[in-house]
Design a protein around this motif. Structure first.
Motif, PDB file in Angstrom:
ATOM      1  N   VAL A 103       0.647  -1.147  -0.089  1.00 38.74           N
ATOM      2  CA  VAL A 103       0.096  -0.090  -0.014  1.00 38.74           C
ATOM      3  C   VAL A 103       0.911   0.997   0.031  1.00 38.74           C
ATOM      4  O   VAL A 103       0.456   2.290  -0.415  1.00 38.74           O
ATOM      5  CB  VAL A 103      -0.930  -0.034   1.368  1.00 38.74           C
ATOM      6  CG1 VAL A 103      -0.311   0.092   2.542  1.00 38.74           C
ATOM      7  CG2 VAL A 103      -2.155   0.927   0.935  1.00 38.74           C
ATOM      8  N   GLY A 104       1.991   1.347   0.681  1.00 34.51           N
ATOM      9  CA  GLY A 104       3.057   2.338   0.458  1.00 34.51           C
ATOM     10  C   GLY A 104       3.576   2.597  -0.899  1.00 34.51           C
ATOM     11  O   GLY A 104       3.532   3.793  -1.442  1.00 34.51           O
ATOM     12  N   ILE A 105       3.697   1.418  -1.647  1.00 34.99           N
ATOM     13  CA  ILE A 105       4.161   1.784  -2.988  1.00 34.99           C
ATOM     14  C   ILE A 105       2.996   2.074  -3.808  1.00 34.99           C
ATOM     15  O   ILE A 105       2.970   2.689  -4.760  1.00 34.99           O
ATOM     16  CB  ILE A 105       4.650   0.297  -3.721  1.00 34.99           C
ATOM     17  CG1 ILE A 105       6.165   0.011  -2.667  1.00 34.99           C
ATOM     18  CG2 ILE A 105       4.871   0.297  -5.276  1.00 34.99           C
ATOM     19  CD1 ILE A 105       6.472  -1.506  -3.485  1.00 34.99           C
ATOM     20  N   ALA A 106       1.825   1.588  -3.686  1.00 38.19           N
ATOM     21  CA  ALA A 106       0.757   2.069  -4.167  1.00 38.19           C
ATOM     22  C   ALA A 106       0.438   3.721  -3.999  1.00 38.19           C
ATOM     23  O   ALA A 106       0.051   4.372  -4.923  1.00 38.19           O
ATOM     24  CB  ALA A 106      -0.456   1.434  -3.924  1.00 38.19           C
ATOM     25  N   GLY A 107       0.707   4.243  -3.008  1.00 33.84           N
ATOM     26  CA  GLY A 107       0.597   5.530  -2.513  1.00 33.84           C
ATOM     27  C   GLY A 107       1.695   6.395  -3.642  1.00 33.84           C
ATOM     28  O   GLY A 107       1.073   7.340  -3.632  1.00 33.84           O
ATOM     29  N   LEU A 108       2.865   5.847  -3.300  1.00 37.10           N
ATOM     30  CA  LEU A 108       3.913   6.428  -4.137  1.00 37.10           C
ATOM     31  C   LEU A 108       3.427   6.563  -5.647  1.00 37.10           C
ATOM     32  O   LEU A 108       3.606   7.672  -6.053  1.00 37.10           O
ATOM     33  CB  LEU A 108       5.253   5.756  -3.857  1.00 37.10           C
ATOM     34  CG  LEU A 108       6.460   6.378  -4.471  1.00 37.10           C
ATOM     35  CD1 LEU A 108       6.833   7.828  -4.020  1.00 37.10           C
ATOM     36  CD2 LEU A 108       7.612   5.519  -4.101  1.00 37.10           C
ATOM     37  N   ILE A 116      -3.328  10.523  -0.706  1.00 36.56           N
ATOM     38  CA  ILE A 116      -2.948  10.594   0.662  1.00 36.56           C
ATOM     39  C   ILE A 116      -4.004   9.635   1.471  1.00 36.56           C
ATOM     40  O   ILE A 116      -3.291   9.086   2.604  1.00 36.56           O
ATOM     41  CB  ILE A 116      -3.945  12.087   1.099  1.00 36.56           C
ATOM     42  CG1 ILE A 116      -2.903  13.105   0.537  1.00 36.56           C
ATOM     43  CG2 ILE A 116      -4.119  12.187   2.628  1.00 36.56           C
ATOM     44  CD1 ILE A 116      -3.393  14.536   1.027  1.00 36.56           C
ATOM     45  N   PRO A 117      -4.908   9.080   1.193  1.00 34.48           N
ATOM     46  CA  PRO A 117      -5.465   7.990   1.827  1.00 34.48           C
ATOM     47  C   PRO A 117      -4.561   6.849   1.901  1.00 34.48           C
ATOM     48  O   PRO A 117      -4.394   6.221   2.941  1.00 34.48           O
ATOM     49  CB  PRO A 117      -6.929   7.590   1.164  1.00 34.48           C
ATOM     50  CG  PRO A 117      -7.199   8.929   0.701  1.00 34.48           C
ATOM     51  CD  PRO A 117      -5.803   9.371  -0.071  1.00 34.48           C
ATOM     52  N   ARG A 171      -1.398   7.401   4.133  1.00 39.04           N
ATOM     53  CA  ARG A 171      -1.881   7.527   5.580  1.00 39.04           C
ATOM     54  C   ARG A 171      -1.762   6.026   5.937  1.00 39.04           C
ATOM     55  O   ARG A 171      -1.327   5.722   7.016  1.00 39.04           O
ATOM     56  CB  ARG A 171      -3.079   8.459   5.608  1.00 39.04           C
ATOM     57  CG  ARG A 171      -2.977   9.715   5.451  1.00 39.04           C
ATOM     58  CD  ARG A 171      -4.347  10.407   5.801  1.00 39.04           C
ATOM     59  NE  ARG A 171      -4.718  10.284   7.121  1.00 39.04           N
ATOM     60  CZ  ARG A 171      -5.958  10.678   7.298  1.00 39.04           C
ATOM     61  NH1 ARG A 171      -6.711  11.295   6.767  1.00 39.04           N
ATOM     62  NH2 ARG A 171      -6.466  10.454   8.627  1.00 39.04           N
ATOM     63  N   GLU A 172      -2.526   5.255   5.144  1.00 37.68           N
ATOM     64  CA  GLU A 172      -2.662   3.822   5.666  1.00 37.68           C
ATOM     65  C   GLU A 172      -1.432   3.125   5.592  1.00 37.68           C
ATOM     66  O   GLU A 172      -1.198   2.461   6.709  1.00 37.68           O
ATOM     67  CB  GLU A 172      -3.568   3.276   4.605  1.00 37.68           C
ATOM     68  CG  GLU A 172      -4.611   1.942   4.875  1.00 37.68           C
ATOM     69  CD  GLU A 172      -5.593   1.298   4.011  1.00 37.68           C
ATOM     70  OE1 GLU A 172      -6.084   0.527   4.249  1.00 37.68           O
ATOM     71  OE2 GLU A 172      -5.938   2.223   3.098  1.00 37.68           O
ATOM     72  N   ALA A 173      -0.567   3.334   4.567  1.00 36.92           N
ATOM     73  CA  ALA A 173       0.957   2.674   4.684  1.00 36.92           C
ATOM     74  C   ALA A 173       1.622   3.189   5.816  1.00 36.92           C
ATOM     75  O   ALA A 173       2.365   2.380   6.443  1.00 36.92           O
ATOM     76  CB  ALA A 173       1.516   3.075   3.181  1.00 36.92           C
ATOM     77  N   SER A 174       1.498   4.591   6.069  1.00 41.10           N
ATOM     78  CA  SER A 174       2.173   4.820   7.394  1.00 41.10           C
ATOM     79  C   SER A 174       1.883   4.394   8.599  1.00 41.10           C
ATOM     80  O   SER A 174       2.738   3.802   9.397  1.00 41.10           O
ATOM     81  CB  SER A 174       2.117   6.341   7.279  1.00 41.10           C
ATOM     82  OG  SER A 174       2.888   6.964   8.608  1.00 41.10           O
ATOM     83  N   LEU A 207       3.867  11.717   2.452  1.00 38.55           N
ATOM     84  CA  LEU A 207       2.477  12.201   2.924  1.00 38.55           C
ATOM     85  C   LEU A 207       2.681  13.519   3.083  1.00 38.55           C
ATOM     86  O   LEU A 207       1.523  14.524   2.875  1.00 38.55           O
ATOM     87  CB  LEU A 207       2.132  11.240   4.156  1.00 38.55           C
ATOM     88  CG  LEU A 207       0.904  11.744   4.517  1.00 38.55           C
ATOM     89  CD1 LEU A 207      -0.541  11.446   3.711  1.00 38.55           C
ATOM     90  CD2 LEU A 207       0.644  10.908   5.931  1.00 38.55           C
ATOM     91  N   ALA A 208       3.458  13.937   3.829  1.00 36.01           N
ATOM     92  CA  ALA A 208       3.818  15.517   4.116  1.00 36.01           C
ATOM     93  C   ALA A 208       3.821  16.356   2.929  1.00 36.01           C
ATOM     94  O   ALA A 208       3.167  17.392   2.674  1.00 36.01           O
ATOM     95  CB  ALA A 208       4.983  15.608   4.892  1.00 36.01           C
TER      96      ALA A 208
END
Length: 745
Positions: free
Chosen positions: A504-509, A521-522, A525-528, A545-546
Motif C-alpha cells: 500500500v506504500g508503493i501504491a501511495g507513491l 493521501i488515503p 496515511r494507511e501505509a504509514s 505524505l507530508a
C-alpha cells in the motif's frame, strides 16, 4: 520477555546474561579491589586491562562478596553483538533479570534493522530506570568487542543521563571511545587497570599454593611475578606447568618471553601431558564457541562429554563455566585459539565436517542462528542458505543486519536457488539504490519460488509482485506500478500481513506521481500506520505524505506529517535511501506559506541535496520545481525549471511530473519580465465561480469546507480548483494565492 523465558528460548542467551561464577578451587578474593567496588560513591566503573588479567574473575569475586547486596545485571558481549539493535536487545534482557517488566514492548521494535535505539529505546530505558528506587549494577563484559560508533554514542548518552538507581560497569581490554576523561575529572568514575589487577609477589605465592599446591621460594616467586608482570593468566599457565616439576626453580629460570611466546610455550607444556583421547576431544571441540555435553558428544564423537567437561574444569584446563549449573562452558580465549590453530595444522580437512556436525546439532535443538554460523563456516553454502530461508520465514523476528552478514558470505548462485535468500538480496539491493541488481534478484526469487520452505510459495509470489511494482515505479511506468501494487495490497489486506503495509506504500507513491497528491493521501496515511504497526521501515512514506498535504495546501497536515517523518528511526548503513528527503520539501513549503521564505528555501535545498545523492531522479526534478516555486529570482527559477525538464526527458515517462514541469514553465512565462510599457501580463479569464473558489482558497478553509460555504459538492470544488491552478500556471494552493496577488486577481 522474562529472564526465564529468555533462557527457555535460547540457552545461549541465558549464558550471556549469567553473572560470572567464581572458580570452585580457591580463587583469590582480592579484598582490597572488591572493597573499592562495593563502595557506592561512584557511578561508572571502568575495568580495563589486556586479556588474561582477571577482569571477569574480579567481577565474580565482587558479585559473591558478603558485603555486596545490590542485584547485578550482567551481559557478556560477543563479536556478533556489534550491532545497535542486537546490543540493546541484550542490555534490556540483562536488566530484566533484575527488573522483569522493564521497557515492555521493546523486543519487536529492536528486531527491525531500521530501529534507532539511540532515539527511541535508550530514552525509554533511562526514563523507566529513573522510576526505580532499587539500586542495580549493570556489567557489560568484553565491551572491547563493540566497534560501532552508534553503539558507543548511545552508551555515552546513557552515561550522560545515568539514573541514580543504576551503576554501570564496563569490562574491556582497551579504553572505549566514551567520555572517560570527563568522567574521571568529575569524580564519578572508578577505574581498575592492569597495574591494580596484576598479582603482587605475595598474591602470586598464595595463588600458586592454593590453586596448584606449588610452593616456591621467595626469590623464585618474585622472578616469576616479574617475568609475567603479575599477569594472572601467565601465572595460571605457569602453575599448570609447575605441577609435578622436580626442579621448580630451574623451571622459573628457564621461563621467559613476551605474552604471546609465554602463552604458546606454557600451553604446549600443559597439552603435552594430556592423554590422546582427551587431546582429540579438545582439538575437535575447539570449533565451538560454546560447549555443552550433548553438543560435544556430537562433534567429538564420544558419549561422555559432560563428564569430560567437568574433569577439564577441575583440572583447570582453561574451561570457563557459563551458568551456575555448569552445563555450558567456553574455552579460555587464548587456549581456544591455540587449540584451533593446532587443529588447523594437524587435521585441516576435519574442520568443515566438525562445523557441519555442530550446525546440524544446533538446527535440531532450535538454535537456528548458531546453526547458520556453523553451516557457513563448514563451507556448505547450500545447507546454510536453506537454514537462512527457514530463519526468514518469520520477518517479525529477523535481525536484518545479521542476514546481510550471512548473505555476504555466500555465492550468488547458491542464494539465487533459495527464494527467501533471494528476496533478502532484493531488499538489500533496493535499499542501496541498486535497482538493476534488485531486478535481477526479483527474477531469481520468482524462479526459485518452489524452493520456499513451509509452503510459503504464495508469500514469495506476493513479495516478488510487490517488488516488481516498485521496479515499474522506478522505471517510470507509474500507472502500471499503481495497478500492480494495489492488486497486492488488496490481496494482502485481509491477512493483515507486513506485505500489505509494503504494497500500500508503493501504491501511495505511484498514485502520487500518476494521479495526484489528493488521491494519494488515503493510501499514504494507511501505509504509514501499517508500517508502524508491523515495525518495518517507513522508507519515506510519511515524508511523501507530508509533501502531498503541502501540495494541496493543508499546511497543518503537512507540518504534522513532516515532524513524524523526521522522528522516524535512522536507517541502517546498508539502507541508503534518504527517507526524510520529501519531508524537507514539505517543511520548506509550509515555512514559505507562513512567511518564513529564507528558512523554507533552506529546507527545500536540504531535501534537494539528499535527492541529488540518490539515484532516482524524479525527486530531484520535484525538488527543483519546489525550490523554483519558492525563489523570487527569475533567472534562478528558470534554471531550476530547465533542469527539471532535462531530468524528466532523460528519464522517460515520469507520470504527472512532466505536467508539473509544464505548469512551472507556464508560470515562468506569466512572470517573465515584460517589455510592454504598461508592464501587464495576461491569463485566461476566470469564471465567477472560479473567482469565488480562489477567494476562499486564501482563507483557512479546507476544500470540503469551501464546498459547504458555496453550497456545492466537494468534487465540484476540486474541479474548480484544478481549473484555477491550470489557468494561473501553478500546482499548489499557496502558489495560486501568490499568483493571484501578483496579478491583482
Amino acid at each position: 520477555m522474562s529472564p526465564d523465558a529468555a533462557g527457555d528460548a535460547s540457552p545461549l542467551l541465558r549464558m550471556k546474561l549469567a553473572p560470572p561464577v567464581p572458580a570452585s578451587n580457591n580463587l583469590l578474593t582480592r579484598p582490597d579491589l572488591v572493597s573499592e567496588l562495593v563502595d557506592t560513591g561512584w557511578k561508572i566503573c571502568l575495568i580495563s586491562a589486556p586479556a588474561g588479567w582477571g577482569k571477569t574473575s574480579l567481577v565474580a569475586a565482587w558479585h559473591s562478596a558478603e558485603s555486596e547486596h545490590r542485584p547485578f545485571a550482567f551481559l557478556r558481549l560477543e563479536e556478533r553483538d556489534d550491532d545497535s539493535p542486537i546490543f540493546w536487545t541484550y542490555v534490556i534482557a540483562a536488566l530484566r533479570t533484575v527488573h522483569p517488566r522493564l521497557v515492555a514492548g521493546a523486543d519487536a521494535a529492536l528486531r527491525t534493522a531500521e530501529m534507532n535505539p539511540m532515539r527511541q529505546i535508550v530514552p525509554m530505558l533511562i526514563n523507566e530506570l529513573a522510576e526505580i528506587k532499587e539500586p542495580t549494577v549493570l556489567v557489560l563484559d568484553d565491551y572491547h568487542l563493540v566497534g560501532r560508533e552508534d553503539i558507543h554514542t548511545s552508551v555515552a548518552h546513557l552515561i550522560d543521563h545515568l539514573p541514580e538507581s543504576l551503576r554501570l560497569v564496563i569490562v574491556t581490554r582497551s579504553d572505549p571511545p566514551l567520555p572517560v576523561s570527563r568522567l574521571r575529572a568529575s569524580g564519578a568514575m572508578v577505574e581498575i587497570r592492569a597495574g591494580q589487577l596484576g598479582f603482587s609477589s605475595a598474591e602470586a605465592a598464595e595463588f600458586l599454593d592454593r590453586r596448584f599446591g606449588v610452593e616456591l621460594d621467595t626469590q623464585s616467586t618474585e622472578n616469576l611475578r616479574h617475568r609475567t608482570e603479575g599477569w594472572p593468566a601467565g601465572l595460571q599457565l605457569a602453575g599448570l606447568s609447575l605441577v609435578g616439576e622436580s626442579d621448580p626453580r630451574d623451571f622459573v629460570e628457564r621461563f621467559a618471553g613476551d605474552d604471546r611466546n609465554v602463552a604458546d610455550y606454557l600451553i604446549t607444556e600443559v597439552f603435552r601431558g594430556v592423554s590422546t583421547d582427551r587431546r582429540e576431544f579438545l582439538l575437535r571441540t575447539s570449533v565451538l564457541e560454546r560447549l555443552t555435553g550433548p553438543l560435544c558428544d556430537a562433534v567429538a564423537g564420544v558419549s561422555n562429554s559432560a563428564a569430560i567437561l567437568e574433569d577439564l574444569e577441575r583440572a583447570n584446563m582453561f574451561l570457563v563455566p557459563l551458568d551456575h549449573r555448569r552445563r555450558w562452558y567456553r574455552y579460555h580465549h587464548l587456549f581456544g585459539y591455540w587449540l584451533l590453530y593446532e587443529l588447523q595444522k594437524a587435521q585441516p580437512e576435519a574442520i568443515p565436517k566438525l562445523h557441519l556436525t555442530a550446525s546440524r546439532w544446533h538446527e535440531e535443538n532450535g538454535s537456528l542462528e548458531s546453526a547458520i554460523n556453523h553451516a557457513i563456516a563448514s563451507g556448505e553454502g547450500d545447507h546454510a542458505a536453506g537454514l537462512i530461508d527457514m530463519y526468514l520465514t518469520d520477518w517479525g523476528q529477523v535481525h536484518w543486519s545479521r542476514v546481510a552478514q550471512w548473505l555476504a558470505q555466500l555465492p550468488d548462485d547458491i542464494i539465487a536457488a533459495h527464494a527467501l535468500c533471494a528476496i533478502g538480496r532484493v531488499r538489500f539491493a533496493l535499499a542501496r539504490g541498486d535497482f538493476s541488481g534488485g531486478w535481477r534478484w526479483i527474477e531469481a526469487a520468482e524462479a526459485a519460488t518452489d524452493s520456499a520452505p513451509n509452503g510459503l510459495g504464495s508469500m514469495v509470489r506476493a513479495t516478488t509482485a510487490q517488488y516488481r511494482a516498485f521496479g515499474e515505479l522506478v522505471a517510470g511506468d507509474m500507472d502500471t506500478a499503481r495497478v500492480r501494487s494495489v492488486e497486492v495490497a488488496d490481496q494482502e489486506r485481509t491477512a493483515g500481513s507486513s506485505l500489505y503495509a509494503l504494497a500500500v506504500g508503493i501504491a501511495g507513491l505511484a498514485t502520487f506521481w500518476s494521479v495526484g497528491a489528493l488521491e494519494s493521501i488515503p493510501l499514504l496515511r494507511e501505509a504509514s500506520v501499517a508500517r508502524a504497526e508491523h515495525s518495518i521501515s517507513d522508507s519515506g512514506v510519511t515524508a511523501l505524505l507530508a509533501t502531498a498535504y503541502a501540495e494541496i495546501g493543508d499546511w497543518s497536515g503537512a507540518e504534522a506529517a513532516a515532524a513524524a517523518a523526521f522522528a522516524q528511526p535512522v536507517p541502517p548503513e546498508w539502507h541508503r535511501y534518504p527517507d526524510v528527503m520529501a519531508a524537507h520539501y514539505a517543511s520548506g513549503k509550509v515555512l514559505i506559506a507562513q512567511g518564513s521564505r529564507d528558512e523554507g528555501i533552506a529546507q527545500i535545498r536540504q531535501g534537494l541535496e539528499l535527492a541529488r545523492g540518490w539515484v532516482e531522479p524524479i525527486f530531484i526534478a520535484y525538488g527543483c520545481l519546489a525550490l523554483a516555486d519558492g525563489l523570487t529570482d527569475y533567472s534562478g527559477k528558470r534554471a531550476l525549471v530547465r533542469e527539471a525538464r532535462q531530468i524528466v526527458e532523460a528519464g522517460g515517462s515520469r507520470g504527472r511530473v512532466m505536467d508539473l514541469v509544464v505548469a512551472a514553465e507556464r508560470k515562468l512565462a506569466l512572470r517573465r519580465p515584460s517589455h510592454r510599457t504598461d508592464g501587464m501580463v495576461h491569463v485566461e479569464p476566470l469564471t465567477d465561480r472560479e473567482r469565488d473558489v480562489l477567494r476562499l482558497l486564501s482563507s483557512d478553509l479546507s476544500l470540503r469546507e469551501i464546498a459547504t460555504e458555496l453550497y456545492v459538492s466537494h468534487n465540484t470544488v476540486k474541479g474548480h480548483t484544478k481549473s484555477v491552478y491550470r489557468k494561473l500556471g501553478v500546482t499548489s494552493r499557496a502558489a495560486a494565492i501568490e499568483m493571484a496577488d501578483a496579478l491583482n486577481l
